[in-house]
Scaffold this motif. Structure first.
Motif, PDB file in Angstrom:
ATOM      1  N   LYS A 133       0.849  -1.186   0.000  1.00  0.00           N
ATOM      2  CA  LYS A 133       0.000   0.000   0.000  1.00  0.00           C
ATOM      3  C   LYS A 133       0.882   1.232   0.000  1.00  0.00           C
ATOM      4  O   LYS A 133       1.953   1.235   0.609  1.00  0.00           O
ATOM      5  CB  LYS A 133      -0.914   0.022   1.236  1.00  0.00           C
ATOM      6  CG  LYS A 133      -1.907  -1.130   1.296  1.00  0.00           C
ATOM      7  CD  LYS A 133      -2.895  -1.077   0.134  1.00  0.00           C
ATOM      8  CE  LYS A 133      -3.927  -2.193   0.237  1.00  0.00           C
ATOM      9  NZ  LYS A 133      -4.812  -2.231  -0.960  1.00  0.00           N
ATOM     10  N   ARG A 134       0.406   2.270  -0.681  1.00  0.00           N
ATOM     11  CA  ARG A 134       1.259   3.461  -0.798  1.00  0.00           C
ATOM     12  C   ARG A 134       1.629   4.035   0.558  1.00  0.00           C
ATOM     13  O   ARG A 134       2.727   4.557   0.746  1.00  0.00           O
ATOM     14  CB  ARG A 134       0.578   4.494  -1.687  1.00  0.00           C
ATOM     15  CG  ARG A 134      -0.688   5.124  -1.151  1.00  0.00           C
ATOM     16  CD  ARG A 134      -1.408   5.884  -2.239  1.00  0.00           C
ATOM     17  NE  ARG A 134      -1.955   4.966  -3.239  1.00  0.00           N
ATOM     18  CZ  ARG A 134      -2.628   5.364  -4.328  1.00  0.00           C
ATOM     19  NH1 ARG A 134      -2.793   6.639  -4.560  1.00  0.00           N
ATOM     20  NH2 ARG A 134      -3.110   4.478  -5.171  1.00  0.00           N
ATOM     21  N   SER A 135       0.722   3.899   1.533  1.00  0.00           N
ATOM     22  CA  SER A 135       1.050   4.419   2.867  1.00  0.00           C
ATOM     23  C   SER A 135       2.186   3.617   3.496  1.00  0.00           C
ATOM     24  O   SER A 135       3.064   4.170   4.172  1.00  0.00           O
ATOM     25  CB  SER A 135      -0.183   4.370   3.763  1.00  0.00           C
ATOM     26  OG  SER A 135      -0.679   3.039   3.873  1.00  0.00           O
ATOM     27  N   ASN A 136       2.193   2.285   3.257  1.00  0.00           N
ATOM     28  CA  ASN A 136       3.276   1.451   3.789  1.00  0.00           C
ATOM     29  C   ASN A 136       4.612   1.803   3.134  1.00  0.00           C
ATOM     30  O   ASN A 136       5.649   1.863   3.793  1.00  0.00           O
ATOM     31  CB  ASN A 136       2.971  -0.028   3.548  1.00  0.00           C
ATOM     32  CG  ASN A 136       1.751  -0.499   4.294  1.00  0.00           C
ATOM     33  OD1 ASN A 136       1.272   0.173   5.197  1.00  0.00           O
ATOM     34  ND2 ASN A 136       1.243  -1.651   3.925  1.00  0.00           N
ATOM     35  N   VAL A 137       4.580   2.008   1.813  1.00  0.00           N
ATOM     36  CA  VAL A 137       5.802   2.354   1.093  1.00  0.00           C
ATOM     37  C   VAL A 137       6.374   3.666   1.615  1.00  0.00           C
ATOM     38  O   VAL A 137       7.572   3.782   1.876  1.00  0.00           O
ATOM     39  CB  VAL A 137       5.536   2.448  -0.423  1.00  0.00           C
ATOM     40  CG1 VAL A 137       6.794   2.920  -1.157  1.00  0.00           C
ATOM     41  CG2 VAL A 137       5.068   1.104  -0.973  1.00  0.00           C
ATOM     42  N   ALA A 138       5.509   4.661   1.778  1.00  0.00           N
ATOM     43  CA  ALA A 138       5.970   5.965   2.266  1.00  0.00           C
ATOM     44  C   ALA A 138       6.553   5.843   3.670  1.00  0.00           C
ATOM     45  O   ALA A 138       7.581   6.467   3.983  1.00  0.00           O
ATOM     46  CB  ALA A 138       4.798   6.953   2.258  1.00  0.00           C
ATOM     47  N   GLU A 139       5.926   5.035   4.511  1.00  0.00           N
ATOM     48  CA  GLU A 139       6.414   4.861   5.886  1.00  0.00           C
ATOM     49  C   GLU A 139       7.790   4.205   5.903  1.00  0.00           C
ATOM     50  O   GLU A 139       8.688   4.631   6.640  1.00  0.00           O
ATOM     51  CB  GLU A 139       5.419   4.011   6.672  1.00  0.00           C
ATOM     52  CG  GLU A 139       5.827   3.775   8.122  1.00  0.00           C
ATOM     53  CD  GLU A 139       4.833   2.917   8.878  1.00  0.00           C
ATOM     54  OE1 GLU A 139       5.165   2.481   9.987  1.00  0.00           O
ATOM     55  OE2 GLU A 139       3.722   2.665   8.336  1.00  0.00           O
ATOM     56  N   VAL A 140       7.977   3.169   5.066  1.00  0.00           N
ATOM     57  CA  VAL A 140       9.256   2.473   5.035  1.00  0.00           C
ATOM     58  C   VAL A 140      10.347   3.373   4.454  1.00  0.00           C
ATOM     59  O   VAL A 140      11.483   3.386   4.938  1.00  0.00           O
ATOM     60  CB  VAL A 140       9.127   1.162   4.232  1.00  0.00           C
ATOM     61  CG1 VAL A 140      10.501   0.554   3.965  1.00  0.00           C
ATOM     62  CG2 VAL A 140       8.263   0.166   4.984  1.00  0.00           C
ATOM     63  N   LEU A 141      10.013   4.129   3.419  1.00  0.00           N
ATOM     64  CA  LEU A 141      10.989   5.065   2.855  1.00  0.00           C
ATOM     65  C   LEU A 141      11.450   6.069   3.904  1.00  0.00           C
ATOM     66  O   LEU A 141      12.639   6.406   3.987  1.00  0.00           O
ATOM     67  CB  LEU A 141      10.389   5.806   1.659  1.00  0.00           C
ATOM     68  CG  LEU A 141      10.386   5.066   0.330  1.00  0.00           C
ATOM     69  CD1 LEU A 141       9.604   5.846  -0.711  1.00  0.00           C
ATOM     70  CD2 LEU A 141      11.807   4.819  -0.153  1.00  0.00           C
ATOM     71  N   GLU A 142      10.528   6.534   4.718  1.00  0.00           N
ATOM     72  CA  GLU A 142      10.884   7.484   5.770  1.00  0.00           C
ATOM     73  C   GLU A 142      11.774   6.809   6.812  1.00  0.00           C
ATOM     74  O   GLU A 142      12.730   7.410   7.317  1.00  0.00           O
ATOM     75  CB  GLU A 142       9.617   8.025   6.440  1.00  0.00           C
ATOM     76  CG  GLU A 142       9.867   9.067   7.529  1.00  0.00           C
ATOM     77  CD  GLU A 142      10.542  10.327   6.996  1.00  0.00           C
ATOM     78  OE1 GLU A 142      11.186  11.032   7.798  1.00  0.00           O
ATOM     79  OE2 GLU A 142      10.424  10.612   5.778  1.00  0.00           O
ATOM     80  N   THR A 143      11.492   5.531   7.116  1.00  0.00           N
ATOM     81  CA  THR A 143      12.310   4.801   8.080  1.00  0.00           C
ATOM     82  C   THR A 143      13.753   4.693   7.608  1.00  0.00           C
ATOM     83  O   THR A 143      14.700   4.830   8.388  1.00  0.00           O
ATOM     84  CB  THR A 143      11.736   3.390   8.305  1.00  0.00           C
ATOM     85  OG1 THR A 143      10.417   3.509   8.851  1.00  0.00           O
ATOM     86  CG2 THR A 143      12.601   2.586   9.261  1.00  0.00           C
ATOM     87  N   VAL A 144      13.932   4.454   6.309  1.00  0.00           N
ATOM     88  CA  VAL A 144      15.263   4.229   5.764  1.00  0.00           C
ATOM     89  C   VAL A 144      15.976   5.524   5.413  1.00  0.00           C
ATOM     90  O   VAL A 144      17.189   5.657   5.610  1.00  0.00           O
ATOM     91  CB  VAL A 144      15.176   3.311   4.521  1.00  0.00           C
ATOM     92  CG1 VAL A 144      16.517   3.211   3.812  1.00  0.00           C
ATOM     93  CG2 VAL A 144      14.691   1.917   4.925  1.00  0.00           C
ATOM     94  N   MET A 145      15.223   6.522   4.902  1.00  0.00           N
ATOM     95  CA  MET A 145      15.861   7.709   4.339  1.00  0.00           C
ATOM     96  C   MET A 145      15.559   9.003   5.085  1.00  0.00           C
ATOM     97  O   MET A 145      16.090  10.058   4.737  1.00  0.00           O
ATOM     98  CB  MET A 145      15.442   7.878   2.873  1.00  0.00           C
ATOM     99  CG  MET A 145      15.746   6.673   2.015  1.00  0.00           C
ATOM    100  SD  MET A 145      15.317   6.913   0.282  1.00  0.00           S
ATOM    101  CE  MET A 145      16.605   8.063  -0.223  1.00  0.00           C
ATOM    102  N   GLY A 146      14.716   8.920   6.100  1.00  0.00           N
ATOM    103  CA  GLY A 146      14.322  10.126   6.821  1.00  0.00           C
ATOM    104  C   GLY A 146      15.371  10.586   7.823  1.00  0.00           C
ATOM    105  O   GLY A 146      16.519  10.134   7.823  1.00  0.00           O
ATOM    106  N   GLU A 147      14.958  11.488   8.698  1.00  0.00           N
ATOM    107  CA  GLU A 147      15.870  12.057   9.687  1.00  0.00           C
ATOM    108  C   GLU A 147      15.457  11.716  11.107  1.00  0.00           C
ATOM    109  O   GLU A 147      15.825  12.396  12.046  1.00  0.00           O
ATOM    110  CB  GLU A 147      15.941  13.581   9.517  1.00  0.00           C
ATOM    111  CG  GLU A 147      16.524  14.022   8.183  1.00  0.00           C
ATOM    112  CD  GLU A 147      17.927  13.485   7.950  1.00  0.00           C
ATOM    113  OE1 GLU A 147      18.675  13.351   8.940  1.00  0.00           O
ATOM    114  OE2 GLU A 147      18.269  13.194   6.791  1.00  0.00           O
ATOM    115  N   THR A 148      14.677  10.650  11.274  1.00  0.00           N
ATOM    116  CA  THR A 148      14.298  10.215  12.608  1.00  0.00           C
ATOM    117  C   THR A 148      15.477   9.538  13.282  1.00  0.00           C
ATOM    118  O   THR A 148      16.484   9.187  12.635  1.00  0.00           O
ATOM    119  CB  THR A 148      13.126   9.228  12.538  1.00  0.00           C
ATOM    120  OG1 THR A 148      13.570   8.034  11.864  1.00  0.00           O
ATOM    121  CG2 THR A 148      11.946   9.824  11.777  1.00  0.00           C
ATOM    122  N   ALA A 149      15.354   9.323  14.576  1.00  0.00           N
ATOM    123  CA  ALA A 149      16.420   8.645  15.316  1.00  0.00           C
ATOM    124  C   ALA A 149      16.639   7.236  14.765  1.00  0.00           C
ATOM    125  O   ALA A 149      17.786   6.770  14.660  1.00  0.00           O
ATOM    126  CB  ALA A 149      16.065   8.586  16.802  1.00  0.00           C
TER     127      ALA A 149
END
Length: 457
Positions: free
Chosen positions: A400-416
């Motif tokens: 699902k597009r929401s899952n893809v966006a969440e995983v991309l943020e996990t890998v490429m975002g700026e979270t801890a």
């Protein structure tokens, strides 16, 4: 008078894209260690022609010899000109596996001819042509098997193959390997693909082939694995346990296998160089796999919604010719035009992105050992996040597009969590680079010890 010692290494890959590229990588390593040895790549005529052309274009200093074994595809029920996996659906790979077994008499005659002139001959063969050990044994040659995938994946597959047919899945779809590998958690039915390996009309042929191959593999002198000892201690321990501690296992990775046997797309490379560091998402499913039309549509929508730059090595979905023409209707209307206008690149082709390049991984395993690679990288090292699993119709809803966006943020975002993952990736990258350090890198040492063991050094 002293005579010059003649050394000849015969390399025999199985004709899958990653396997062929892996053997070219081994050839480069051997040439650096054995500058005076003869290195010969053996295969069927079309594969030899492709390898010869690619080797000449990529590295004219490699000084490889080639030997083509006679092979007529139609005599084995294969399509005309079919000598590699690239022209077959996965379900039909067994036809090529069995056809290659028929090459043994010609290979035996070739080795016999070498032994009339050569002092030391060593055969390094792909695991899928383990039958080459018969010729090596008949003619007094050293023999090694090269496993182009990682240690954990091959160890799991070895255990599964030994249990086939009729894998003992529990009511919840889990399969335990504790009897072979204590401490290794259970696997789920969804982590074994293609499904016909355990539930299909071709099961008996596949099982018989794997069992023949395993028995022959136990007769080799050594096993070379595309792994790094510091990165895959668990997987390497499993491989050694599976071999009963009787065959030495030499980890000589990483051998980067992502380069296609075709010209690189300079336009894409220049475009990627123009992007900010660590900003581009690279999507590829390997040389033989693709996804469902519904999965392709959902993935495209998700990529567009994130706004991140991407390169997608895109192929027709399941149910169509994977090497055929790509139709616009498989993507959201206007998707390609919008992607190009925003400097993103959906396009056919292959490339490489991996831990050796310092890149965290979003896992979507579709077949073979990919499921176990993802599990090892996610659970043991924390450098991978599994987005989806498989390309069967039952797995469509997982994308699902929401899952893809969440995983991309996990890998490429700026979270801890993202920062911690990238830090772990950097640590693994250092280990991979250190493995080939001139002053005692583990993979360099393993290769030298292997060459000593088979009397090439």
């Amino acid at each position: 008078m002293a005579t010059t010692r003649v050394r000849h290494v015969v390399l025999f890959p199985f004709p899958g894209q990653g396997h062929l590229a892996g053997f070219l990588a081994i050839a480069r390593l051997l040439r650096s260690e054995l500058p005076d040895a003869t290195l010969t790549l053996v295969s069927t005529p079309r594969n030899v022609a492709a390898l010869r052309a690619f080797s000449a274009a990529a590295d004219e200093s490699l000084s490889l010899s080639f030997h083509a074994l006679p092979f007529v595809p139609s005599e084995h029920g294969l399509p005309a000109g079919c000598e590699s996996c690239s022209s077959l659906p996965v379900q039909a790979f067994i036809n090529l596996f069995e056809a290659f077994e028929s090459l043994e008499p010609a290979f035996d005659a070739y080795i016999s001819g070498l032994r009339e002139d050569e002092a030391d001959v060593c055969v390094i063969a792909d695991g899928f042509v383990a039958w080459t050990v018969n010729a090596a044994r008949r003619h007094g040659c050293a023999h090694g098997i090269f496993l182009s995938c990682g240690a954990f994946g091959i160890a799991v597959y070895h255990a599964l193959w030994k249990k086939m047919p009729g894998l003992p899945f529990g009511p919840d779809g889990t399969l335990h390997l504790a009897d072979e590998h204590p401490g290794v958690a259970a696997f789920h039915r969804s982590q074994l693909s293609p499904a016909f390996l355990y539930d299909g009309d071709m099961r008996d042929r596949w099982t018989a082939y794997y069992h023949r191959t395993i028995r022959l593999g136990y007769r080799t002198d050594a096993v070379l694995v595309n792994a790094v000892s510091e990165v895959e201690p668990t997987g390497l321990a499993m491989v050694r346990r599976a071999l009963g501690g009787k065959i030495p296992v030499w980890p000589i990775g990483p051998l980067v296998r992502g380069q296609d046997l075709s010209e690189a797309d300079d336009g894409v490379l220049r475009w990627m160089d123009s992007q900010p560091p660590a900003s581009v998402v690279y999507i590829a499913f390997g040389s033989q796999n693709t996804i469902q039309p519904e999965q392709m549509m959902e993935l495209a929508s998700a990529l567009e919604s994130t706004g991140r730059p991407f390169v997608w090595a895109i192929r027709p979905p399941i149910g169509f010719d994977i090497g055929g023409e790509f139709w616009d209707e498989w993507l959201p209307e206007g998707f390609e035009a919008r992607a190009r206008a925003s400097k993103r690149r959906p396009r056919p082709g292959m490339g490489a992105a991996s831990l050796s390049r310092g890149v965290p991984i979003i896992g979507w395993p579709l077949g073979a050992e990919q499921f176990y690679n993802v599990r090892m990288l996610a659970e043991e090292w924390g450098v991978c996040v599994e987005l989806a699993r498989g390309n069967m119709e039952s797995s469509v809803d997982a994308v699902k597009r929401s899952n893809v966006a969440e995983v991309l943020e996990t890998v490429m975002g700026e979270t801890a969590e993202s920062v911690a993952m990238r830090r772990r990736v950097a640590e693994v990258q250092k280990m991979l680079k250190a493995a080939w350090a001139a002053d005692g890198g583990s993979s360099r040492t393993a290769l030298q010890e292997f060459l000593t063991a088979v009397r090439l050094q």
